[in-house]
Scaffold this active site. Structure first.
Site, PDB file in Angstrom:
ATOM      1  N   ASP A  84       0.814  -1.219   0.000  1.00  0.00           N
ATOM      2  CA  ASP A  84       0.000   0.000   0.000  1.00  0.00           C
ATOM      3  C   ASP A  84       0.850   1.271   0.000  1.00  0.00           C
ATOM      4  O   ASP A  84       1.932   1.311   0.594  1.00  0.00           O
ATOM      5  CB  ASP A  84      -0.876  -0.039   1.263  1.00  0.00           C
ATOM      6  CG  ASP A  84      -2.084   0.861   1.164  1.00  0.00           C
ATOM      7  OD1 ASP A  84      -2.621   1.016   0.056  1.00  0.00           O
ATOM      8  OD2 ASP A  84      -2.507   1.399   2.210  1.00  0.00           O
ATOM      9  N   HIS A  85       0.318   2.315  -0.639  1.00  0.00           N
ATOM     10  CA  HIS A  85       0.940   3.649  -0.619  1.00  0.00           C
ATOM     11  C   HIS A  85       2.415   3.618  -0.998  1.00  0.00           C
ATOM     12  O   HIS A  85       3.265   4.187  -0.305  1.00  0.00           O
ATOM     13  CB  HIS A  85       0.794   4.298   0.762  1.00  0.00           C
ATOM     14  CG  HIS A  85      -0.568   4.886   0.987  1.00  0.00           C
ATOM     15  ND1 HIS A  85      -1.049   5.950   0.268  1.00  0.00           N
ATOM     16  CD2 HIS A  85      -1.545   4.538   1.859  1.00  0.00           C
ATOM     17  CE1 HIS A  85      -2.285   6.237   0.699  1.00  0.00           C
ATOM     18  NE2 HIS A  85      -2.611   5.394   1.637  1.00  0.00           N
ATOM     19  N   HIS A 211      -9.790   5.667   1.154  1.00  0.00           N
ATOM     20  CA  HIS A 211      -8.686   5.671   2.124  1.00  0.00           C
ATOM     21  C   HIS A 211      -9.115   6.463   3.347  1.00  0.00           C
ATOM     22  O   HIS A 211     -10.064   7.237   3.302  1.00  0.00           O
ATOM     23  CB  HIS A 211      -7.436   6.302   1.498  1.00  0.00           C
ATOM     24  CG  HIS A 211      -6.704   5.364   0.594  1.00  0.00           C
ATOM     25  ND1 HIS A 211      -5.435   4.904   0.851  1.00  0.00           N
ATOM     26  CD2 HIS A 211      -7.092   4.773  -0.566  1.00  0.00           C
ATOM     27  CE1 HIS A 211      -5.062   4.083  -0.116  1.00  0.00           C
ATOM     28  NE2 HIS A 211      -6.046   3.990  -0.997  1.00  0.00           N
ATOM     29  N   GLY A 212      -8.376   6.276   4.447  1.00  0.00           N
ATOM     30  CA  GLY A 212      -8.689   7.030   5.655  1.00  0.00           C
ATOM     31  C   GLY A 212     -10.050   6.667   6.216  1.00  0.00           C
ATOM     32  O   GLY A 212     -10.760   7.515   6.764  1.00  0.00           O
ATOM     33  N   SER A 214     -10.912   4.942   8.805  1.00  0.00           N
ATOM     34  CA  SER A 214     -11.074   4.899  10.272  1.00  0.00           C
ATOM     35  C   SER A 214     -11.899   6.071  10.773  1.00  0.00           C
ATOM     36  O   SER A 214     -12.599   5.958  11.776  1.00  0.00           O
ATOM     37  CB  SER A 214      -9.706   4.942  10.960  1.00  0.00           C
ATOM     38  OG  SER A 214      -8.975   3.796  10.661  1.00  0.00           O
ATOM     39  N   ASN A 233     -10.122   1.038   2.973  1.00  0.00           N
ATOM     40  CA  ASN A 233      -8.846   0.896   3.693  1.00  0.00           C
ATOM     41  C   ASN A 233      -8.963   1.400   5.133  1.00  0.00           C
ATOM     42  O   ASN A 233      -9.346   2.547   5.362  1.00  0.00           O
ATOM     43  CB  ASN A 233      -7.767   1.732   3.000  1.00  0.00           C
ATOM     44  CG  ASN A 233      -7.304   1.138   1.697  1.00  0.00           C
ATOM     45  OD1 ASN A 233      -7.899   0.201   1.175  1.00  0.00           O
ATOM     46  ND2 ASN A 233      -6.230   1.684   1.163  1.00  0.00           N
ATOM     47  N   THR A 236      -5.880   3.177  11.157  1.00  0.00           N
ATOM     48  CA  THR A 236      -5.804   3.830  12.464  1.00  0.00           C
ATOM     49  C   THR A 236      -6.738   3.200  13.498  1.00  0.00           C
ATOM     50  O   THR A 236      -6.384   3.098  14.678  1.00  0.00           O
ATOM     51  CB  THR A 236      -6.100   5.336  12.293  1.00  0.00           C
ATOM     52  OG1 THR A 236      -5.143   5.856  11.356  1.00  0.00           O
ATOM     53  CG2 THR A 236      -5.994   6.087  13.595  1.00  0.00           C
TER      54      THR A 236
HETATM   55  O1  G3H Z   1      -4.197   3.085   3.072  1.00  0.00           O
HETATM   56  C1  G3H Z   1      -4.540   3.005   4.252  1.00  0.00           C
HETATM   57  C2  G3H Z   1      -5.715   3.677   4.759  1.00  0.00           C
HETATM   58  O2  G3H Z   1      -6.030   4.759   3.979  1.00  0.00           O
HETATM   59  C3  G3H Z   1      -5.827   3.801   6.234  1.00  0.00           C
HETATM   60  O3  G3H Z   1      -6.326   5.038   6.694  1.00  0.00           O
HETATM   61  O4  G3H Z   1      -5.463   4.822   9.003  1.00  0.00           O
HETATM   62  O5  G3H Z   1      -7.035   6.612   8.416  1.00  0.00           O
HETATM   63  O6  G3H Z   1      -7.834   4.265   8.490  1.00  0.00           O
HETATM   64  P1  G3H Z   1      -6.688   5.196   8.241  1.00  0.00           P
HETATM   65 ZN    ZN Z   2      -4.416   5.383   2.597  1.00  0.00          ZN
END
Ligand code: G3H
Ligand code: ZN
Length: 283
Positions: A84-85, A211-212, A214, A233, A236
């Site tokens: 990832d990333h 993404h993001g 959480s 995804n 966190t």
């Molecule tokens: O690629 C990973 C995710 O975008 C995780 O995002 O940690 O905010 O849930 P997050």
């Molecule tokens: Zn991400």
């Protein structure tokens, strides 16, 4: 069971009109917890290792990748492994050797033309090696400790016309889009732009990735999945569960309590609960 190709799990999720949870693995306990949650739910899942997690492991991909793959191979459900990333082309090229079914090439820090060029190159390489590839257009904020982007900052929302052109020009299999979520949020208060998600889905023709996640409330996630998000995804939220359990143990433990298993077991159990919750929300 052997690792499953990410492409197959994504295709099945898309056909079933639900989303596939992709959880970030940092430690062995993360991989064990995610897999246990997926087994309880009898749902397929993606274990994903980010470039940042590789940096944490002294820049070595093999130990955490092989450990995750070994956990996945003993699971009673379908599990895929995703890198990832990735910004570093050298790391990208290691994916083929460690059981990964897919990669995300992240050129979102580049300007549009450079992102297209770098992503096209990454996609050509990935496809030549049988890997499914995701890329990002627009900027999902909050990476590397940066604050969330304001909704009006350049790139804070992916433009549908640009997204159509980007997918056609790069040949990627999925697109991570900026639609209101932000990385590393410790509260679940993100508000997604559902109208934009629908427009992006129509524009690009490939699965969309959130993404993001959480920081996105359950109702918002469920609505986004109904609106066409296929890969979600989550990172966190697992770390909140892990760290909360460790903190709770250490706050009450006597000074001679030094066996890490005493708190890692709670950390792992707490991550199982969190992962199971997200899996149930995604259907
Ligand atoms: O690629 C990973 C995710 O975008 C995780 O995002 O940690 O905010 O849930 P997050
Ligand atoms: Zn991400």
């Amino acid at each position: 069971m052997p690792l499953k190709p990410t492409a197959d799990l994504i295709a099945a999720a898309r056909a079933g009109r639900h989303a596939l949870a992709a959880f970030n693995v940092i430690t062995l306990e993360h991989a064990e917890a995610i897999t246990a949650a997926a087994e309880t739910a009898q749902a397929p899942v993606i274990l994903q290792i980010s470039e940042n997690a590789v940096k944490f492991h002294h820049g070595r991909l093999a130990p955490i990748a092989r450990a995750s793959a070994a956990v996945a191979e003993t699971a009673g459900v379908d599990v895929a492994l995703h890198l990832d990333h990735v910004e570093d082309p050298d790391l990208l090229r290691q994916a083929a050797d460690h059981g990964f079914g897919s990669v995300m090439f992240d050129g979102s820090h580049l300007d549009y033309a450079a992102n297209v060029r770098a992503t096209r190159e990454a996609a050509d390489w990935a496809h030549a090696h049988g890997l499914w590839i995701e890329a990002e257009l627009g900027k999902v904020g909050g990476k590397d400790g940066e604050p969330p982007l304001s909704a009006h900052a350049p790139g804070a929302r992916t433009d549908p016309d640009e997204a159509r052109e980007f997918v056609a020009a790069t040949g990627v299999d999925a697109l991570a889009v900026a639609v209101g979520s932000s990385h590393a949020m410790t509260d679940r208060s993100a508000v997604l732009d559902h109208e934009l998600i629908a427009r992006l889905g129509e524009a690009v023709g490939v699965p969309l990735v959130l993404h993001g996640s959480s920081g996105v409330p359950d109702g918002e996630l469920a609505r986004a999945v109904a609106g066409g998000l296929v890969k979600v995804n989550i990172g966190t939220a697992l770390n909140i569960a892990f760290t909360g359990a460790v903190r709770a143990y250490l706050e009450q433990a006597p000074a001679d309590a030094v066996d890490p298993r005493k708190y890692l077991v709670s950390a792992r159990e707490n991550m199982v609960k969190t992962a199971a919750h997200f899996i149930s929300v995604l259907g």
